[in-house]
Design a protein around this motif. Structure first.
Motif, short mmCIF file in Angstrom:
data_model
loop_
_atom_site.label_atom_id
_atom_site.label_comp_id
_atom_site.label_asym_id
_atom_site.label_seq_id
_atom_site.Cartn_x
_atom_site.Cartn_y
_atom_site.Cartn_z
N ARG A 41 27.78 81.75 81.25
CA ARG A 41 27.45 83.02 81.90
C ARG A 41 26.09 83.56 81.47
O ARG A 41 25.24 83.88 82.31
CB ARG A 41 28.53 84.06 81.63
CG ARG A 41 28.22 85.43 82.24
CD ARG A 41 29.31 86.42 81.98
NE ARG A 41 30.53 85.87 82.57
CZ ARG A 41 31.74 86.11 82.12
NH1 ARG A 41 31.93 86.90 81.11
NH2 ARG A 41 32.79 85.57 82.69
N ASP A 42 25.86 83.67 80.17
CA ASP A 42 24.60 84.24 79.69
C ASP A 42 23.41 83.38 80.08
O ASP A 42 22.38 83.90 80.51
CB ASP A 42 24.65 84.42 78.17
CG ASP A 42 25.65 85.48 77.75
OD1 ASP A 42 26.00 86.34 78.59
OD2 ASP A 42 26.10 85.44 76.59
N LEU A 43 23.54 82.08 79.95
CA LEU A 43 22.43 81.18 80.30
C LEU A 43 22.17 81.17 81.80
O LEU A 43 21.03 81.09 82.24
CB LEU A 43 22.73 79.77 79.80
CG LEU A 43 22.75 79.60 78.28
CD1 LEU A 43 23.20 78.20 77.91
CD2 LEU A 43 21.39 79.89 77.68
N LEU A 44 23.22 81.24 82.60
CA LEU A 44 23.05 81.22 84.05
C LEU A 44 22.31 82.46 84.56
O LEU A 44 21.66 82.41 85.60
CB LEU A 44 24.41 81.10 84.75
CG LEU A 44 25.09 79.75 84.62
CD1 LEU A 44 26.52 79.83 85.15
CD2 LEU A 44 24.31 78.68 85.34
N SER A 45 22.41 83.55 83.83
CA SER A 45 21.75 84.77 84.27
C SER A 45 20.26 84.78 83.95
O SER A 45 19.52 85.59 84.50
CB SER A 45 22.43 86.00 83.66
OG SER A 45 22.22 86.02 82.26
N ILE A 46 19.80 83.87 83.08
CA ILE A 46 18.38 83.89 82.70
C ILE A 46 17.64 82.59 83.01
O ILE A 46 16.42 82.54 82.87
CB ILE A 46 18.22 84.21 81.20
CG1 ILE A 46 18.93 83.17 80.34
CG2 ILE A 46 18.68 85.61 80.89
CD1 ILE A 46 18.66 83.30 78.85
N ASP A 47 18.34 81.56 83.43
CA ASP A 47 17.69 80.27 83.61
C ASP A 47 18.39 79.50 84.73
O ASP A 47 19.44 79.90 85.21
CB ASP A 47 17.76 79.48 82.30
CG ASP A 47 16.71 78.38 82.21
OD1 ASP A 47 15.92 78.21 83.16
OD2 ASP A 47 16.68 77.67 81.18
N PHE A 48 17.80 78.39 85.12
CA PHE A 48 18.43 77.52 86.10
C PHE A 48 19.67 76.89 85.47
O PHE A 48 19.70 76.64 84.27
CB PHE A 48 17.46 76.42 86.55
CG PHE A 48 16.34 76.93 87.40
CD1 PHE A 48 16.57 77.35 88.70
CD2 PHE A 48 15.06 77.01 86.88
CE1 PHE A 48 15.54 77.83 89.48
CE2 PHE A 48 14.02 77.48 87.66
CZ PHE A 48 14.27 77.89 88.96
N PRO A 49 20.68 76.62 86.28
CA PRO A 49 21.89 76.01 85.71
C PRO A 49 21.61 74.60 85.21
O PRO A 49 20.83 73.87 85.78
CB PRO A 49 22.87 75.99 86.88
CG PRO A 49 22.04 76.14 88.10
CD PRO A 49 20.78 76.84 87.71
N ARG A 50 22.25 74.26 84.13
CA ARG A 50 22.21 72.91 83.59
C ARG A 50 23.50 72.23 84.02
O ARG A 50 24.59 72.68 83.69
CB ARG A 50 22.13 72.94 82.06
CG ARG A 50 21.00 73.78 81.53
CD ARG A 50 19.79 72.93 81.25
NE ARG A 50 18.80 73.60 80.41
CZ ARG A 50 17.81 74.35 80.87
NH1 ARG A 50 17.72 74.58 82.15
NH2 ARG A 50 16.93 74.87 80.05
#
Length: 183
Positions: A41-50
């Motif tokens: 959740r946190d990473l998806l809000s600031i970067d492209f999905p991995r």
């Protein structure tokens, strides 16, 4: 990628080959996994999905099939039966004056409503917001046509089927012993 799935990239898919569409469908399935979305959740809000590499051919093809199902649903390329049983009822001109959800009904004015709509379906988030709630809000004072009514019913059924496929995607991860970790 070929090593991870034990298949080769090709222009046409078969038992030993995958295509760019197969990979796109796999990615679409991963991005519709609730467990994936929660873990990142946190990473998806600031970067492209991995997108994680698939764990073998079997899981890759199963997820690609689920992704293909979702892609076809979301592009509305196929007929969607009204499995939910939603009906539009009441007497009036179909004008959306005030939208309220209560007891399985979405009332669009004092006398007309869509019936047989579960609370979960009414609240189902898609694309970061509750799509049909927004659709109704954007059409205040619009008079629904027969095509609009059919569209709303179709979209509710698409959302219902999407929820089913999303749970199937997460079940595949459970069956394969895969848990997403945010490291």
């Amino acid at each position: 990628f070929e090593k991870k799935v034990g298949m080769k990239f090709a222009e046409k898919a078969d038992d030993d080959h995958f295509t760019v569409v197969t990979v796109a469908d796999y990615c679409y399935a991963v991005l519709h996994s609730d467990s994936y979305r929660i873990a990142y959740r946190d990473l998806l809000s600031i970067d492209f999905p991995r997108i994680p590499y698939p764990e073998g051919k079997g899981l890759f093809l199963q997820l690609a099939t689920k992704g293909e199902n979702l892609r076809k649903l979301h592009t509305m390329k196929e007929d969607i039966p009204n499995n939910v049983g939603i009906v539009f009822q009441g007497i009036g001109n179909g004008e959306i004056t005030k939208v309220e959800y209560s007891d399985g009904k979405i009332c669009i004015n004092r006398t007309q409503c869509f019936a047989n709509v579960s609370k979960e379906l009414w609240d189902f988030p898609f694309g970061g917001y509750r799509s049909l709630q927004k659709w109704f809000k954007d059409r205040k004072h619009h008079i629904l046509t027969e095509a609009d009514i059919a569209h709303v019913i179709k979209v509710f059924n698409i959302l219902n089927q999407t929820a089913i496929v999303m749970s199937e995607i997460d079940e595949l991860y459970v069956q394969h012993g895969i848990a997403f970790r945010c490291d």
